[in-house]
Design a protein around this motif. Structure first.
Motif, PDB file in Angstrom:
ATOM      1  N   ASN A   1      18.714  63.794  40.760  1.00  0.00           N
ATOM      2  CA  ASN A   1      18.257  63.649  39.426  1.00  0.00           C
ATOM      3  C   ASN A   1      18.209  62.051  39.364  1.00  0.00           C
ATOM      4  OD1 ASN A   1      17.010  63.920  36.909  1.00  0.00           O
ATOM      5  ND2 ASN A   1      19.028  63.785  35.915  1.00  0.00           N
ATOM      6  N   ILE A   2      17.658  61.358  40.389  1.00  0.00           N
ATOM      7  CA  ILE A   2      17.721  59.748  40.595  1.00  0.00           C
ATOM      8  C   ILE A   2      16.922  58.982  39.457  1.00  0.00           C
ATOM      9  CG2 ILE A   2      16.640  58.079  42.103  1.00  0.00           C
ATOM     10  CD1 ILE A   2      17.258  59.771  44.414  1.00  0.00           C
ATOM     11  N   GLN A   3      17.896  58.114  38.885  1.00  0.00           N
ATOM     12  CA  GLN A   3      17.377  57.190  38.098  1.00  0.00           C
ATOM     13  C   GLN A   3      16.786  56.050  38.650  1.00  0.00           C
ATOM     14  OE1 GLN A   3      17.392  58.563  34.740  1.00  0.00           O
ATOM     15  NE2 GLN A   3      18.017  60.320  35.998  1.00  0.00           N
ATOM     16  N   PRO A   4      15.788  55.457  38.428  1.00  0.00           N
ATOM     17  CA  PRO A   4      15.078  54.334  39.019  1.00  0.00           C
ATOM     18  C   PRO A   4      16.076  53.108  39.131  1.00  0.00           C
ATOM     19  CG  PRO A   4      13.434  55.214  37.743  1.00  0.00           C
ATOM     20  CD  PRO A   4      14.922  55.798  37.320  1.00  0.00           C
ATOM     21  N   ASN A   5      16.877  52.907  38.144  1.00  0.00           N
ATOM     22  CA  ASN A   5      17.883  51.548  38.402  1.00  0.00           C
ATOM     23  C   ASN A   5      19.170  52.045  38.516  1.00  0.00           C
ATOM     24  OD1 ASN A   5      15.748  49.594  38.041  1.00  0.00           O
ATOM     25  ND2 ASN A   5      15.737  50.123  35.625  1.00  0.00           N
ATOM     26  N   GLY A   6      19.401  53.030  38.880  1.00  0.00           N
ATOM     27  CA  GLY A   6      20.710  53.683  39.399  1.00  0.00           C
ATOM     28  C   GLY A   6      21.340  53.202  40.612  1.00  0.00           C
ATOM     29  N   THR A   7      22.574  53.511  40.779  1.00  0.00           N
ATOM     30  CA  THR A   7      23.388  53.271  41.981  1.00  0.00           C
ATOM     31  C   THR A   7      23.750  54.430  42.552  1.00  0.00           C
ATOM     32  OG1 THR A   7      24.247  51.037  40.939  1.00  0.00           O
ATOM     33  CG2 THR A   7      25.259  51.951  42.761  1.00  0.00           C
ATOM     34  N   TYR A   8      23.392  54.644  43.891  1.00  0.00           N
ATOM     35  CA  TYR A   8      23.728  55.760  44.700  1.00  0.00           C
ATOM     36  C   TYR A   8      24.366  55.506  46.227  1.00  0.00           C
ATOM     37  CZ  TYR A   8      20.784  57.703  41.182  1.00  0.00           C
ATOM     38  OH  TYR A   8      20.074  58.080  39.973  1.00  0.00           O
ATOM     39  N   VAL A   9      24.989  56.658  46.578  1.00  0.00           N
ATOM     40  CA  VAL A   9      25.614  56.491  47.936  1.00  0.00           C
ATOM     41  C   VAL A   9      25.144  57.516  48.937  1.00  0.00           C
ATOM     42  CG1 VAL A   9      28.036  56.354  49.212  1.00  0.00           C
ATOM     43  CG2 VAL A   9      27.739  55.517  46.723  1.00  0.00           C
ATOM     44  N   ASP A  10      24.751  57.275  50.026  1.00  0.00           N
ATOM     45  CA  ASP A  10      24.547  58.387  51.133  1.00  0.00           C
ATOM     46  C   ASP A  10      26.023  58.249  51.919  1.00  0.00           C
ATOM     47  OD1 ASP A  10      23.794  59.782  53.294  1.00  0.00           O
ATOM     48  OD2 ASP A  10      21.952  58.946  53.449  1.00  0.00           O
ATOM     49  N   VAL A  11      26.733  58.913  51.952  1.00  0.00           N
ATOM     50  CA  VAL A  11      28.060  58.857  52.838  1.00  0.00           C
ATOM     51  C   VAL A  11      27.635  59.143  54.101  1.00  0.00           C
ATOM     52  CG1 VAL A  11      29.359  59.110  50.632  1.00  0.00           C
ATOM     53  CG2 VAL A  11      28.952  61.213  51.970  1.00  0.00           C
ATOM     54  N   THR A  12      26.571  59.758  54.441  1.00  0.00           N
ATOM     55  CA  THR A  12      26.362  60.211  55.992  1.00  0.00           C
ATOM     56  C   THR A  12      24.935  59.647  56.347  1.00  0.00           C
ATOM     57  OG1 THR A  12      25.502  62.158  55.001  1.00  0.00           O
ATOM     58  CG2 THR A  12      27.904  62.418  55.864  1.00  0.00           C
ATOM     59  N   PHE A  13      24.685  58.549  56.268  1.00  0.00           N
ATOM     60  CA  PHE A  13      23.620  57.810  56.835  1.00  0.00           C
ATOM     61  C   PHE A  13      22.686  58.223  57.919  1.00  0.00           C
ATOM     62  CE2 PHE A  13      21.284  54.141  58.630  1.00  0.00           C
ATOM     63  CZ  PHE A  13      20.299  54.008  57.754  1.00  0.00           C
ATOM     64  N   GLY A  14      23.335  58.387  59.031  1.00  0.00           N
ATOM     65  CA  GLY A  14      22.589  58.895  60.087  1.00  0.00           C
ATOM     66  C   GLY A  14      21.538  58.247  60.691  1.00  0.00           C
ATOM     67  N   GLY A  15      20.506  59.078  60.573  1.00  0.00           N
ATOM     68  CA  GLY A  15      19.118  58.400  61.164  1.00  0.00           C
ATOM     69  C   GLY A  15      18.582  57.787  59.964  1.00  0.00           C
ATOM     70  N   GLY A  16      19.090  57.865  58.555  1.00  0.00           N
ATOM     71  CA  GLY A  16      18.442  57.318  57.463  1.00  0.00           C
ATOM     72  C   GLY A  16      17.532  58.080  56.684  1.00  0.00           C
TER      73      GLY A  16
ATOM     74  N   ILE B   1      25.892  60.702  44.546  1.00  0.00           N
ATOM     75  CA  ILE B   1      26.356  60.708  46.002  1.00  0.00           C
ATOM     76  C   ILE B   1      25.733  62.045  46.622  1.00  0.00           C
ATOM     77  CG2 ILE B   1      28.494  61.048  47.585  1.00  0.00           C
ATOM     78  CD1 ILE B   1      30.131  59.796  45.127  1.00  0.00           C
ATOM     79  N   LEU B   2      25.223  61.484  48.006  1.00  0.00           N
ATOM     80  CA  LEU B   2      24.653  62.621  48.957  1.00  0.00           C
ATOM     81  C   LEU B   2      25.748  62.665  50.039  1.00  0.00           C
ATOM     82  CD1 LEU B   2      22.212  64.346  49.882  1.00  0.00           C
ATOM     83  CD2 LEU B   2      21.750  62.415  51.270  1.00  0.00           C
ATOM     84  N   ALA B   3      25.826  63.835  50.524  1.00  0.00           N
ATOM     85  CA  ALA B   3      26.505  64.222  51.881  1.00  0.00           C
ATOM     86  C   ALA B   3      25.899  65.188  52.620  1.00  0.00           C
ATOM     87  CB  ALA B   3      27.819  64.448  51.467  1.00  0.00           C
ATOM     88  N   ASP B   4      25.547  64.743  53.670  1.00  0.00           N
ATOM     89  CA  ASP B   4      24.689  65.575  54.832  1.00  0.00           C
ATOM     90  C   ASP B   4      25.743  65.938  55.943  1.00  0.00           C
ATOM     91  OD1 ASP B   4      23.441  67.203  56.638  1.00  0.00           O
ATOM     92  OD2 ASP B   4      21.851  65.769  56.881  1.00  0.00           O
ATOM     93  N   LEU B   5      26.806  67.116  55.811  1.00  0.00           N
ATOM     94  CA  LEU B   5      27.894  67.004  56.739  1.00  0.00           C
ATOM     95  C   LEU B   5      27.629  67.515  58.022  1.00  0.00           C
ATOM     96  CD1 LEU B   5      30.416  68.732  54.116  1.00  0.00           C
ATOM     97  CD2 LEU B   5      29.878  66.335  54.550  1.00  0.00           C
ATOM     98  N   GLY B   6      26.372  67.779  58.506  1.00  0.00           N
ATOM     99  CA  GLY B   6      25.869  68.225  59.716  1.00  0.00           C
ATOM    100  C   GLY B   6      26.220  67.031  60.957  1.00  0.00           C
ATOM    101  N   VAL B   7      26.518  67.660  62.178  1.00  0.00           N
ATOM    102  CA  VAL B   7      26.341  66.798  63.194  1.00  0.00           C
ATOM    103  C   VAL B   7      25.035  66.083  63.496  1.00  0.00           C
ATOM    104  CG1 VAL B   7      26.931  66.410  65.546  1.00  0.00           C
ATOM    105  CG2 VAL B   7      28.502  67.455  64.286  1.00  0.00           C
ATOM    106  N   SER B   8      24.478  64.979  63.668  1.00  0.00           N
ATOM    107  CA  SER B   8      23.195  64.591  64.068  1.00  0.00           C
ATOM    108  C   SER B   8      22.713  65.125  65.187  1.00  0.00           C
ATOM    109  CB  SER B   8      23.134  63.204  64.000  1.00  0.00           C
ATOM    110  OG  SER B   8      23.406  62.659  62.703  1.00  0.00           O
TER     111      SER B   8
END
Length: 300
Positions: free
Chosen positions: A18-33, A93-100
């Motif tokens: 539910n992203i807010q345009p001026n919000g602050t977010y974290v992708d804790v599993t950046f990987g390939g982006g 906060i987003l976490a994609d726990l899979g191995v790339s």
């Protein structure tokens, strides 16, 4: 961006934030982006995104955008780095726990039983302990526990005994040497499944994945602003169970504590009661997404 990883459940996981345009977010599993790129596409000029990844190769995929900050670290240090960047609260906060896919397809990293290479399996190449170290230095009971708890292998004791016997002759250092030991525990119709479970167990131990996940989940609740969301994609039952328990009860064990009036003592509200899985179309296009499960919760 290199051909690193096809993100699973991309629109479902990002939409769930539910992203807010001026919000602050974290992708804790950046990987390939891939997930980070989608988050940035929904942010305005005042938005900010921090991308965590402990693998130095992920830096090759860094997004050149003044709203993006790359943090080369394990997500278990989420609090430390947000403090460093003077970020008090975040909106998602987003976490994609899979191995790339990148790791499975890299013939030199030892993540896959398809290639003969050194038994490494370190996500963070500067870490000291490799999969070979685990196989050669752990005692039988420790090895048995790893294969039973992290690989859910019923033959864990026999596997541990075979490893202990084999390493008496010479250290186990390569994928093929480990496959020779595992040969007697695999059957033609279930060979790939058993090997995948064994390799999963070693990888989890080498990278302390479940401990790191537990720490990240606890820190995420502290860092989320009220109304902020956490979106987690898991790929095996151990991770999914931890996430499900934490979202439901506020602790990894799933023990629900209640107040005087019988209300659950948790800071999270579950957004999707039913776990979200990839569509048949996505599974066809990206077979590695088949085991993906998405759970979303909101800070209350």
């Amino acid at each position: 961006m290199t051909d690193y990883h096809i993100p699973a459940l991309l629109h479902e996981s990002i939409g769930g934030l539910n992203i807010q345009p001026n919000g602050t977010y974290v992708d804790v599993t950046f990987g390939g982006g891939g997930h980070s790129k989608e988050i940035l596409s929904r942010l305005g000029d005042g938005g900010k995104l921090y991308g965590f990844d402990q693998d130095e190769e992920a830096y090759e995929n860094v997004l050149h955008d003044n709203r993006f900050v790359f943090v080369r670290s394990n997500f278990r240090y989420l609090n430390n780095f947000l403090q460093y960047y003077q970020v008090e609260k975040v909106d998602g906060i987003l976490a994609d726990l899979g191995v790339s896919s990148h790791h499975f397809d890299d013939e030199d990293r030892g993540f896959s039983f398809r290639y003969d290479s050194l038994l490494d399996m370190r996500m963070n190449q500067s870490a000291k302990q490799t999969a070979a170290d685990v196989l050669n230095n752990y005692d039988e009971e420790q090895l048995s526990n790893i294969f039973y708890l992290y690989g859910e292998l019923r033959t864990s004791r026999k596997i541990a005994s075979a490893i202990a016997f084999a390493r008496q002759a010479k250290p186990i250092t390569t994928v093929n040497e480990f496959l020779e030991i595992m040969d007697r525990f695999t059957y033609r119709d279930k060979e790939k499944k058993v090997l995948a479970q064994a390799f999963q167990a070693l990888r989890i131990e080498v990278n302390q994945e479940l401990d790191a996940l537990s720490e990240m989940l606890q820190q995420s609740v502290e860092r989320l602003a009220v109304g902020g969301r956490i979106s987690v994609i898991s790929y095996h039952s151990l991770e999914d169970r931890m996430v499900k328990n934490f979202f439901r009860s506020g602790n990894i064990e799933g023990k629900i504590e209640k107040d005087f009036y019988g209300n659950p003592l948790t800071n999270l509200k579950i957004i999707n009661r039913k776990v979200i899985i990839p569509s048949e179309e996505e599974q066809r296009i990206n077979p590695r997404s088949r085991s993906a499960k998405l759970r979303i919760a909101e800070k209350i």
